[in-house]
Design a protein around this motif. Sequence first.
Motif, PDB file in Angstrom:
ATOM      1  N   ALA A 190      38.371  29.069  39.388  1.00 40.29           N
ATOM      2  CA  ALA A 190      37.964  30.150  40.286  1.00 40.29           C
ATOM      3  C   ALA A 190      38.260  31.511  39.670  1.00 40.29           C
ATOM      4  O   ALA A 190      37.470  32.445  39.816  1.00 40.29           O
ATOM      5  CB  ALA A 190      38.672  30.013  41.628  1.00 40.29           C
ATOM      6  N   ARG A 191      39.382  31.635  38.985  1.00 39.52           N
ATOM      7  CA  ARG A 191      39.697  32.916  38.328  1.00 39.52           C
ATOM      8  C   ARG A 191      38.654  33.268  37.279  1.00 39.52           C
ATOM      9  O   ARG A 191      38.309  34.429  37.099  1.00 39.52           O
ATOM     10  CB  ARG A 191      41.074  32.854  37.667  1.00 39.52           C
ATOM     11  N   ARG A 192      38.191  32.256  36.565  1.00 40.38           N
ATOM     12  CA  ARG A 192      37.216  32.494  35.508  1.00 40.38           C
ATOM     13  C   ARG A 192      35.823  32.752  36.082  1.00 40.38           C
ATOM     14  O   ARG A 192      35.142  33.688  35.681  1.00 40.38           O
ATOM     15  CB  ARG A 192      37.204  31.289  34.567  1.00 40.38           C
ATOM     16  N   GLU A 193      35.395  31.950  37.035  1.00 32.87           N
ATOM     17  CA  GLU A 193      34.027  32.037  37.533  1.00 32.87           C
ATOM     18  C   GLU A 193      33.825  33.111  38.601  1.00 32.87           C
ATOM     19  O   GLU A 193      32.712  33.593  38.787  1.00 32.87           O
ATOM     20  CB  GLU A 193      33.597  30.679  38.097  1.00 32.87           C
ATOM     21  N   CYS A 194      34.864  33.473  39.307  1.00 30.19           N
ATOM     22  CA  CYS A 194      34.738  34.438  40.408  1.00 30.19           C
ATOM     23  C   CYS A 194      35.343  35.796  40.067  1.00 30.19           C
ATOM     24  O   CYS A 194      35.670  36.573  40.960  1.00 30.19           O
ATOM     25  CB  CYS A 194      35.386  33.875  41.664  1.00 30.19           C
ATOM     26  N   GLN A 195      35.502  36.085  38.789  1.00 34.55           N
ATOM     27  CA  GLN A 195      36.106  37.345  38.364  1.00 34.55           C
ATOM     28  C   GLN A 195      35.335  38.566  38.875  1.00 34.55           C
ATOM     29  O   GLN A 195      35.947  39.513  39.377  1.00 34.55           O
ATOM     30  CB  GLN A 195      36.237  37.376  36.838  1.00 34.55           C
ATOM     31  N   PRO A 196      33.985  38.597  38.799  1.00 43.13           N
ATOM     32  CA  PRO A 196      33.269  39.781  39.311  1.00 43.13           C
ATOM     33  C   PRO A 196      33.493  40.019  40.805  1.00 43.13           C
ATOM     34  O   PRO A 196      33.673  41.159  41.231  1.00 43.13           O
ATOM     35  CB  PRO A 196      31.803  39.465  39.029  1.00 43.13           C
ATOM     36  N   GLU A 197      33.512  38.948  41.598  1.00 49.65           N
ATOM     37  CA  GLU A 197      33.736  39.090  43.037  1.00 49.65           C
ATOM     38  C   GLU A 197      35.142  39.607  43.312  1.00 49.65           C
ATOM     39  O   GLU A 197      35.354  40.465  44.168  1.00 49.65           O
ATOM     40  CB  GLU A 197      33.511  37.758  43.759  1.00 49.65           C
ATOM     41  N   TYR A 198      36.114  39.093  42.568  1.00 51.31           N
ATOM     42  CA  TYR A 198      37.498  39.527  42.754  1.00 51.31           C
ATOM     43  C   TYR A 198      37.658  40.998  42.362  1.00 51.31           C
ATOM     44  O   TYR A 198      38.335  41.763  43.057  1.00 51.31           O
ATOM     45  CB  TYR A 198      38.441  38.647  41.935  1.00 51.31           C
ATOM     46  N   GLU A 199      37.033  41.407  41.256  1.00 51.23           N
ATOM     47  CA  GLU A 199      37.116  42.804  40.826  1.00 51.23           C
ATOM     48  C   GLU A 199      36.478  43.737  41.851  1.00 51.23           C
ATOM     49  O   GLU A 199      37.004  44.826  42.116  1.00 51.23           O
ATOM     50  CB  GLU A 199      36.459  42.976  39.461  1.00 51.23           C
ATOM     51  N   ASP A 200      35.347  43.337  42.424  1.00 54.55           N
ATOM     52  CA  ASP A 200      34.707  44.145  43.458  1.00 54.55           C
ATOM     53  C   ASP A 200      35.618  44.288  44.672  1.00 54.55           C
ATOM     54  O   ASP A 200      35.747  45.378  45.242  1.00 54.55           O
ATOM     55  CB  ASP A 200      33.377  43.521  43.890  1.00 54.55           C
ATOM     56  N   PHE A 201      36.253  43.192  45.075  1.00 53.41           N
ATOM     57  CA  PHE A 201      37.158  43.218  46.220  1.00 53.41           C
ATOM     58  C   PHE A 201      38.352  44.129  45.951  1.00 53.41           C
ATOM     59  O   PHE A 201      38.719  44.963  46.794  1.00 53.41           O
ATOM     60  CB  PHE A 201      37.618  41.799  46.550  1.00 53.41           C
ATOM     61  N   MET A 202      38.950  44.028  44.771  1.00 52.02           N
ATOM     62  CA  MET A 202      40.113  44.861  44.436  1.00 52.02           C
ATOM     63  C   MET A 202      39.726  46.337  44.339  1.00 52.02           C
ATOM     64  O   MET A 202      40.487  47.212  44.743  1.00 52.02           O
ATOM     65  CB  MET A 202      40.759  44.393  43.125  1.00 52.02           C
ATOM     66  N   GLU A 203      38.529  46.619  43.828  1.00 48.78           N
ATOM     67  CA  GLU A 203      38.075  48.017  43.762  1.00 48.78           C
ATOM     68  C   GLU A 203      37.886  48.579  45.163  1.00 48.78           C
ATOM     69  O   GLU A 203      38.245  49.723  45.441  1.00 48.78           O
ATOM     70  CB  GLU A 203      36.771  48.118  42.963  1.00 48.78           C
TER      71      GLU A 203
END
Length: 106
Positions: free
Chosen positions: A52-65
């Motif tokens: 999940a960390r590898r495949e969902c990195q863009p979603e996580y970055e958007d959420f953190m931003e």
Amino acid sequence: MPFWELQRQLGIDVDRWLLRQSMPQPYGKAAACHAFEREWVECGHGLGQTRARRECQPEYEDFMECMHRTKLAKRLKTILEQRDKMIKEGKYTPPDYHKGKEESRP
């Protein structure tokens, strides 16, 4: 079982740090970053943590931003540095109301 919904009965929420935007919001409106958090959770659902960390990195970055606004702060800092540089070079003069002076009133 006496421990069902213990968190709710005690008025605490241990999961708050993880699903911050999905909690009940005042006035029943969705939180500002709820959509980003939902995309991140849906992407990682059913995957292992490493995958999940590898495949969902863009979603996580958007959420953190959305939560922390770090990219926005960096961009604003760059704009203000450029403005200060232009002021020193004499290429830009800010208006009076940006200098703390009041506008003249009739």
